[in-house]
Write an enzyme that holds these catalytic residues in place. Structure first.
Site, PDB file in Angstrom:
ATOM      1  N   LYS A  82     -37.350  -1.236 -78.050  1.00  0.00           N
ATOM      2  CA  LYS A  82     -38.136  -1.848 -76.964  1.00  0.00           C
ATOM      3  C   LYS A  82     -38.930  -0.787 -76.504  1.00  0.00           C
ATOM      4  O   LYS A  82     -38.893   0.302 -76.352  1.00  0.00           O
ATOM      5  CB  LYS A  82     -37.172  -2.188 -75.731  1.00  0.00           C
ATOM      6  N   SER A 158     -35.741  -9.006 -70.340  1.00  0.00           N
ATOM      7  CA  SER A 158     -36.904  -8.479 -70.798  1.00  0.00           C
ATOM      8  C   SER A 158     -36.726  -7.803 -72.100  1.00  0.00           C
ATOM      9  O   SER A 158     -38.114  -7.277 -72.650  1.00  0.00           O
ATOM     10  CB  SER A 158     -37.127  -7.193 -69.589  1.00  0.00           C
ATOM     11  N   SER A 182     -31.100  -7.907 -69.251  1.00  0.00           N
ATOM     12  CA  SER A 182     -31.908  -8.076 -70.253  1.00  0.00           C
ATOM     13  C   SER A 182     -31.778  -7.758 -71.747  1.00  0.00           C
ATOM     14  O   SER A 182     -32.546  -7.795 -72.680  1.00  0.00           O
ATOM     15  CB  SER A 182     -33.191  -7.085 -69.769  1.00  0.00           C
TER      16      SER A 182
END
Lengths: 479, 66
Positions: A82, A158, A182
């Site tokens: 990420k 996310s 997330s």
């Protein structure tokens, strides 16, 4: 072509092939980069690809194999992170426009270093919701990260790129973050395994924070064994994260198949009332499968609703305080939806937040009491499978609710109190998966990983390739 | 607190924390304040014994059972 070059080869298969010299790590990396180049325009999972670094790392692994030097448990395994993880030479954008102006990171995040130390090869960084305040995968700056099982649907967020890249065969392992769900929401919508470890287990040094008292980092993978293998490589204290507890690593891979009766609580109440039909069915399938070797019973944890409310307010307030300098100077550069939530959070009455912290403690006590009766708790990870891109509301139990906050309402109670959770992928009659959470007591990641592995062996939790890819392969081969 | 009250609250509190609110954000911020108020109401519904708990801003997790 050998199995290790298959787009959906497991990390375990890849590492074994590389270690044995059957397939060079450079061939694995080249194939993975080629797949990313071919598929990323559609999915938008990667925001930066680092081919030169990948080839250099792969060549170093091959040199070690050739020289007979030991290589790690993830030798030659491609991975991606990420884009809130520091990667040397790249600005840590955290899904934002503003952070792109930051100086490039001088060093990798601790967990990136640990993946490299285990032999894994970094392919690049992944799309995410702006500053991690998102459950949809729709990023205003980098574009929508799409679901590999149906690109017209959300990947979840996310850690959107983690879910999409891992599901699509663009990285057998990825690293994400979870503050309110997330790691679990994108795993649920994209149909892969993920682990949100206990709060304080994995060091966050070198990652861009969202909510310090709630932030966790953890892995995604396509098999439970790969998840355990990656998690084991990531463990260990680091003093640069004040929240990281000084515990020695507790490897989970050796005990993944250990026979031990488990007592499983199937969560109703809040977790049933806020789950759609497919999510309930997935939870029932998991409970039924675990029940073949375990004592299974129903459980209500009505305090979860208050726990979720506490998570909402702590997140809103704490993240807004962190962003206040940027909100004062550069509010116009935020995604409007993220910005308005941060602005509201900066204005919350302090008593609400203090109450939320107090309720969090109370909710933890309620959850811990449940573990006197059960070893594991089972709940749906998201209320529904992947919604359509752009969808704004959900229908739940005859009510119409706003989609953005509601996608996380089954995940938030557990991150609020730091419990370890695996999310396992369950495919029903339709092609879209939905995840189920396996929740364990603090520091017992081994239990939820073992349950994930058991469910995978039973064929109930399987990370199927998307329908346009290779035929499904149901069970990973153990090294 | 109703929507009208939030308008007043917003005007008073925004400068207090050094923020300038773009008019385009006003409706969104009020919507999120309303959502936060709903969450706060749920927390108020939790009944604590008067002396049952300390305020606890830190999360201390116990050792695992083996």
């Amino acid at each position: 072509m050998t199995g290790a070059l298959d787009p959906f080869a497991s990390a375990t298969e890849i590492a074994r092939a590389v270690r044995e010299g059957a397939v060079p790590a450079v061939a694995i990396a080249e194939a993975a980069l080629e797949r990313v180049a071919g598929r990323n325009a559609e999915l938008n999972a990667y925001t930066t690809v680092t081919p030169a670094r990948a080839m250099e790392e792969a060549a170093a692994i091959d040199a070690a194999v050739a020289a007979g030097r030991p290589v790690g448990p993830l030798a030659g395994v491609p991975f991606a992170v990420k884009n809130l993880f520091d990667v040397a030479g790249l600005p840590t954008r955290a899904g934002s426009r503003i952070n792109r102006e930051l100086a490039p990171a001088a060093a990798d995040a601790v967990l990136v270093q640990r993946m490299n130390r285990a032999g894994a090869v970094l392919l690049g960084t992944l799309n995410m919701g702006e500053y991690a305040y998102d459950f949809t995968g729709e990023n205003a700056h980098d574009g929508i990260c799409r679901n590999p099982h149906d690109p017209a649907r959300m990947s979840g967020g996310s850690s959107s790129g983690c879910g999409a890249a891992t599901a699509a065969g663009l990285a057998p392992v990825s690293l994400g973050s979870d503050t309110n769900g997330s790691i679990r929401v994108p795993a649920s919508l994209c149909g892969v395994f993920s682990l949100k470890p206990t709060y304080g287990r994995l060091p966050r040094a070198g990652s861009f924070p969202f909510v310090d008292s709630l932030d966790h980092l953890g892995p995604f993978a396509r098999t439970a064994e790969d998840l355990a293998r990656a998690y084991d490589a990531l463990q260990g204290h680091d003093p640069r994260d004040h929240g990281c507890v000084a515990r020695p690593p507790e490897p989970t891979l050796p005990g993944l198949t250990a026979p031990r009766p488990l007592r499983v609580g199937v969560l109703g109440g809040w977790f049933r009332e806020n789950a759609g039909e497919e999510a309930r069915a997935a939870q029932a399938r998991v409970a039924e499968a675990l029940g073949r070797d375990a004592e299974v019973g129903p459980l209500r944890l009505d305090a979860a609703e208050a726990g979720r409310a506490a998570a909402y307010l702590i997140t809103n307030s704490e993240s807004s305080e962190f962003h206040l300098p940027r909100l004062r100077e550069r509010a116009a550069e935020y995604d409007p939806d993220t910005r308005d939530r941060f602005l509201a959070g900066a204005l919350l009455p302090a008593a609400w937040v203090a109450r939320a912290r107090r309720v969090r403690r109370w909710w933890l006590d309620q959850a811990l009491a449940a573990f006197a009766r059960f070893d594991l708790l089972v709940a749906p990870a998201t209320p529904v499978p992947a919604p359509a891109v752009g969808q704004k509301t959900l229908e739940l139990g005859g009510r119409t609710v706003p989609l953005r906050p509601s996608l996380g309402l089954l995940a938030q109670p557990f991150s609020c109190v730091g419990l370890p959770v695996t999310c396992v992928p369950v495919f029903g009659e339709h092609r879209l998966p939905v995840g189920v959470q396996i929740v364990a007591p603090p520091w017992r990641e081994d239990l939820c990983l073992r349950a994930a592995h058991l469910l995978e062996q039973a064929g109930v939790a399987v990370a199927r390739p998307p329908a346009d890819a290779a035929e499904p392969r149901t069970v990973a081969t153990r090294a | 607190m109703g929507p009208t009250d939030w308008e007043t609250y917003l005007d008073a509190m925004t400068p207090a924390v050094g923020l300038t609110l773009d008019p385009a954000s006003r409706a969104g911020v009020i919507r999120f304040l309303g959502l936060a108020a709903e969450m706060a109401a749920r927390l108020e519904a939790v009944e604590f014994a008067p002396d049952a708990l300390d305020l606890d801003a830190t999360l201390a997790l116990p050792e695992p059972r083996r």
